[in-house]
Design a protein around this motif. Structure first.
Motif, PDB file in Angstrom:
ATOM      1  N   ARG A   1       0.839  -1.206   0.000  1.00 12.22           N
ATOM      2  CA  ARG A   1       0.000   0.000   0.000  1.00 12.22           C
ATOM      3  C   ARG A   1       0.874   1.256   0.000  1.00 12.22           C
ATOM      4  O   ARG A   1       0.624   2.198  -0.765  1.00 12.22           O
ATOM      5  CB  ARG A   1      -0.920  -0.028   1.215  1.00 12.22           C
ATOM      6  N   ALA A   2       1.903   1.280   0.813  1.00 10.90           N
ATOM      7  CA  ALA A   2       2.792   2.444   0.881  1.00 10.90           C
ATOM      8  C   ALA A   2       3.522   2.657  -0.448  1.00 10.90           C
ATOM      9  O   ALA A   2       3.619   3.786  -0.941  1.00 10.90           O
ATOM     10  CB  ALA A   2       3.794   2.268   2.024  1.00 10.90           C
ATOM     11  N   LEU A   3       4.019   1.571  -1.032  1.00  9.50           N
ATOM     12  CA  LEU A   3       4.717   1.671  -2.313  1.00  9.50           C
ATOM     13  C   LEU A   3       3.762   2.142  -3.409  1.00  9.50           C
ATOM     14  O   LEU A   3       4.127   2.978  -4.244  1.00  9.50           O
ATOM     15  CB  LEU A   3       5.341   0.326  -2.704  1.00  9.50           C
ATOM     16  N   THR A   4       2.545   1.634  -3.402  1.00  6.94           N
ATOM     17  CA  THR A   4       1.551   2.033  -4.405  1.00  6.94           C
ATOM     18  C   THR A   4       1.244   3.519  -4.279  1.00  6.94           C
ATOM     19  O   THR A   4       1.131   4.225  -5.289  1.00  6.94           O
ATOM     20  CB  THR A   4       0.269   1.190  -4.268  1.00  6.94           C
ATOM     21  N   GLU A   5       1.115   4.010  -3.065  1.00  6.55           N
ATOM     22  CA  GLU A   5       0.852   5.438  -2.868  1.00  6.55           C
ATOM     23  C   GLU A   5       2.003   6.284  -3.401  1.00  6.55           C
ATOM     24  O   GLU A   5       1.778   7.316  -4.036  1.00  6.55           O
ATOM     25  CB  GLU A   5       0.568   5.727  -1.396  1.00  6.55           C
ATOM     26  N   GLN A   6       3.246   5.842  -3.171  1.00  5.81           N
ATOM     27  CA  GLN A   6       4.410   6.549  -3.725  1.00  5.81           C
ATOM     28  C   GLN A   6       4.355   6.557  -5.246  1.00  5.81           C
ATOM     29  O   GLN A   6       4.556   7.588  -5.879  1.00  5.81           O
ATOM     30  CB  GLN A   6       5.706   5.846  -3.314  1.00  5.81           C
ATOM     31  N   ALA A   7       4.087   5.397  -5.818  1.00  8.58           N
ATOM     32  CA  ALA A   7       4.053   5.266  -7.279  1.00  8.58           C
ATOM     33  C   ALA A   7       2.923   6.100  -7.879  1.00  8.58           C
ATOM     34  O   ALA A   7       3.115   6.737  -8.925  1.00  8.58           O
ATOM     35  CB  ALA A   7       3.901   3.793  -7.666  1.00  8.58           C
ATOM     36  N   MET A   8       1.765   6.113  -7.231  1.00  6.94           N
ATOM     37  CA  MET A   8       0.644   6.903  -7.742  1.00  6.94           C
ATOM     38  C   MET A   8       0.966   8.399  -7.698  1.00  6.94           C
ATOM     39  O   MET A   8       0.595   9.145  -8.598  1.00  6.94           O
ATOM     40  CB  MET A   8      -0.644   6.602  -6.971  1.00  6.94           C
ATOM     41  N   THR A   9       1.675   8.824  -6.659  1.00  2.00           N
ATOM     42  CA  THR A   9       2.076  10.226  -6.558  1.00  2.00           C
ATOM     43  C   THR A   9       3.013  10.586  -7.708  1.00  2.00           C
ATOM     44  O   THR A   9       2.867  11.636  -8.344  1.00  2.00           O
ATOM     45  CB  THR A   9       2.756  10.496  -5.198  1.00  2.00           C
ATOM     46  N   ILE A  10       3.955   9.703  -7.996  1.00  2.00           N
ATOM     47  CA  ILE A  10       4.889   9.926  -9.111  1.00  2.00           C
ATOM     48  C   ILE A  10       4.130   9.965 -10.434  1.00  2.00           C
ATOM     49  O   ILE A  10       4.314  10.876 -11.247  1.00  2.00           O
ATOM     50  CB  ILE A  10       5.976   8.829  -9.128  1.00  2.00           C
ATOM     51  N   GLN A  11       3.275   8.977 -10.650  1.00  2.00           N
ATOM     52  CA  GLN A  11       2.529   8.888 -11.904  1.00  2.00           C
ATOM     53  C   GLN A  11       1.602  10.099 -12.083  1.00  2.00           C
ATOM     54  O   GLN A  11       1.542  10.694 -13.157  1.00  2.00           O
ATOM     55  CB  GLN A  11       1.719   7.592 -11.956  1.00  2.00           C
ATOM     56  N   THR A  12       0.882  10.461 -11.042  1.00  2.00           N
ATOM     57  CA  THR A  12      -0.035  11.602 -11.103  1.00  2.00           C
ATOM     58  C   THR A  12       0.733  12.897 -11.383  1.00  2.00           C
ATOM     59  O   THR A  12       0.286  13.728 -12.172  1.00  2.00           O
ATOM     60  CB  THR A  12      -0.829  11.722  -9.791  1.00  2.00           C
ATOM     61  N   GLY A  13       1.891  13.052 -10.741  1.00  2.00           N
ATOM     62  CA  GLY A  13       2.719  14.233 -10.986  1.00  2.00           C
ATOM     63  C   GLY A  13       3.183  14.311 -12.432  1.00  2.00           C
ATOM     64  O   GLY A  13       3.183  15.382 -13.045  1.00  2.00           O
ATOM     65  N   LEU A  14       3.570  13.178 -12.971  1.00  2.00           N
ATOM     66  CA  LEU A  14       4.003  13.116 -14.367  1.00  2.00           C
ATOM     67  C   LEU A  14       2.853  13.470 -15.311  1.00  2.00           C
ATOM     68  O   LEU A  14       3.011  14.286 -16.226  1.00  2.00           O
ATOM     69  CB  LEU A  14       4.538  11.718 -14.677  1.00  2.00           C
ATOM     70  N   ILE A  15       1.696  12.894 -15.062  1.00  2.00           N
ATOM     71  CA  ILE A  15       0.520  13.190 -15.894  1.00  2.00           C
ATOM     72  C   ILE A  15       0.179  14.672 -15.807  1.00  2.00           C
ATOM     73  O   ILE A  15      -0.078  15.328 -16.821  1.00  2.00           O
ATOM     74  CB  ILE A  15      -0.686  12.319 -15.478  1.00  2.00           C
ATOM     75  N   GLU A  16       0.188  15.214 -14.608  1.00  2.00           N
ATOM     76  CA  GLU A  16      -0.126  16.634 -14.418  1.00  2.00           C
ATOM     77  C   GLU A  16       0.880  17.519 -15.153  1.00  2.00           C
ATOM     78  O   GLU A  16       0.503  18.480 -15.818  1.00  2.00           O
ATOM     79  CB  GLU A  16      -0.167  16.975 -12.923  1.00  2.00           C
ATOM     80  N   ARG A  17       2.165  17.177 -15.039  1.00  2.00           N
ATOM     81  CA  ARG A  17       3.206  17.971 -15.705  1.00  2.00           C
ATOM     82  C   ARG A  17       3.011  17.982 -17.221  1.00  2.00           C
ATOM     83  O   ARG A  17       3.143  19.006 -17.870  1.00  2.00           O
ATOM     84  CB  ARG A  17       4.590  17.423 -15.343  1.00  2.00           C
ATOM     85  N   ILE A  18       2.639  16.841 -17.770  1.00  2.00           N
ATOM     86  CA  ILE A  18       2.466  16.726 -19.222  1.00  2.00           C
ATOM     87  C   ILE A  18       1.145  17.356 -19.658  1.00  2.00           C
ATOM     88  O   ILE A  18       1.107  18.163 -20.589  1.00  2.00           O
ATOM     89  CB  ILE A  18       2.539  15.248 -19.650  1.00  2.00           C
ATOM     90  N   MET A  19       0.072  16.992 -18.996  1.00  2.00           N
ATOM     91  CA  MET A  19      -1.260  17.428 -19.426  1.00  2.00           C
ATOM     92  C   MET A  19      -1.541  18.895 -19.112  1.00  2.00           C
ATOM     93  O   MET A  19      -2.400  19.507 -19.732  1.00  2.00           O
ATOM     94  CB  MET A  19      -2.335  16.544 -18.790  1.00  2.00           C
ATOM     95  N   SER A  20      -0.822  19.477 -18.159  1.00  2.00           N
ATOM     96  CA  SER A  20      -1.071  20.881 -17.812  1.00  2.00           C
ATOM     97  C   SER A  20      -0.678  21.824 -18.949  1.00  2.00           C
ATOM     98  O   SER A  20      -1.055  22.987 -18.947  1.00  2.00           O
ATOM     99  CB  SER A  20      -0.319  21.256 -16.534  1.00  2.00           C
ATOM    100  N   GLN A  21       0.043  21.310 -19.928  1.00  2.00           N
ATOM    101  CA  GLN A  21       0.438  22.130 -21.075  1.00  2.00           C
ATOM    102  C   GLN A  21      -0.661  22.185 -22.139  1.00  2.00           C
ATOM    103  O   GLN A  21      -0.517  22.876 -23.147  1.00  2.00           O
ATOM    104  CB  GLN A  21       1.736  21.599 -21.653  1.00  2.00           C
ATOM    105  N   THR A  22      -1.757  21.454 -21.915  1.00  2.00           N
ATOM    106  CA  THR A  22      -2.899  21.445 -22.824  1.00  2.00           C
ATOM    107  C   THR A  22      -4.113  21.956 -22.053  1.00  2.00           C
ATOM    108  O   THR A  22      -4.329  21.539 -20.915  1.00  2.00           O
ATOM    109  CB  THR A  22      -3.164  20.015 -23.339  1.00  2.00           C
ATOM    110  N   PRO A  23      -4.895  22.863 -22.649  1.00  2.00           N
ATOM    111  CA  PRO A  23      -6.069  23.377 -21.930  1.00  2.00           C
ATOM    112  C   PRO A  23      -6.996  22.234 -21.494  1.00  2.00           C
ATOM    113  O   PRO A  23      -7.148  21.228 -22.185  1.00  2.00           O
ATOM    114  CB  PRO A  23      -6.767  24.268 -22.971  1.00  2.00           C
ATOM    115  N   GLU A  24      -7.626  22.429 -20.342  1.00  2.00           N
ATOM    116  CA  GLU A  24      -8.466  21.379 -19.753  1.00  2.00           C
ATOM    117  C   GLU A  24      -9.590  20.937 -20.684  1.00  2.00           C
ATOM    118  O   GLU A  24      -9.905  19.755 -20.769  1.00  2.00           O
ATOM    119  CB  GLU A  24      -9.042  21.862 -18.418  1.00  2.00           C
ATOM    120  N   ASP A  25     -10.207  21.880 -21.413  1.00  2.00           N
ATOM    121  CA  ASP A  25     -11.306  21.491 -22.301  1.00  2.00           C
ATOM    122  C   ASP A  25     -10.817  20.565 -23.415  1.00  2.00           C
ATOM    123  O   ASP A  25     -11.519  19.634 -23.803  1.00  2.00           O
ATOM    124  CB  ASP A  25     -12.031  22.717 -22.876  1.00  2.00           C
TER     125      ASP A  25
END
Length: 159
Positions: free
Chosen positions: A107-131
């Motif tokens: 569970r702890a490792l999964t939470e770490q990995a999800m934080t990394i993955q979510t951060g990566l997605i946010e970094r990439i997708m934030s360059q495209t408008p939400e709509d």
């Protein structure tokens, strides 16, 4: 292919499909690099995230959710179990069914990995408008529905 027929890569829908495929491939590579220090790979992450969401899911249900065969599961699950990240326990009602769950360490490792993955997605997708992101999501959901309908129709024809 006849002379009057366009090449697939000249078709706008083909170009769109290739764009999605390349984006998926590049994202998979980025996720692989980002979670490497955790000692897991994307297929492990897929399993761990699903167990995080669906604690006690059966191996068969997990394989169905991940769109993989049981042979893939039987290769990956022992690796995670050996590391102490997951447990496989017999179902209380049907001993032939194995239920999967995360250990505290998993569970702890999964939470770490999800934080990394979510951060990566946010970094990439934030360059495209939400709509536009939502338009892509809706288009992909439509494609998923179409493919699932085709699969169901093919299964019914075979059966």
């Amino acid at each position: 292919m006849n002379k009057n027929q366009a090449f697939p890569w000249d078709h706008p829908r083909f170009r769109s499909w290739i764009g999605v495929a390349r984006a998926c491939q590049l994202m998979q590579q980025a996720v692989t690099r980002a979670i490497a220090d955790l000692g897991i790979k994307p297929p492990h992450l897929d399993i761990l995230v699903n167990l995080y969401r669906f604690q006690g899911i059966s191996q068969q249900e997990l394989a169905r959710k991940l769109l993989v065969g049981r042979s893939n599961m039987s290769m990956l699950l022992p690796q995670l179990e050996k590391r102490g990240l997951i447990e496989r326990n017999p179902d209380a009602k049907d001993k032939r069914v194995l239920r999967l769950s995360l250990t505290a360490e998993g569970r702890a490792l999964t939470e770490q990995a999800m934080t990394i993955q979510t951060g990566l997605i946010e970094r990439i997708m934030s360059q495209t408008p939400e709509d536009r992101c939502l338009q892509v999501a809706e288009a992909m959901e439509d494609i998923i529905r179409i493919l699932q309908t085709l699969e169901t129709a093919d299964d019914e024809e075979e059966g």
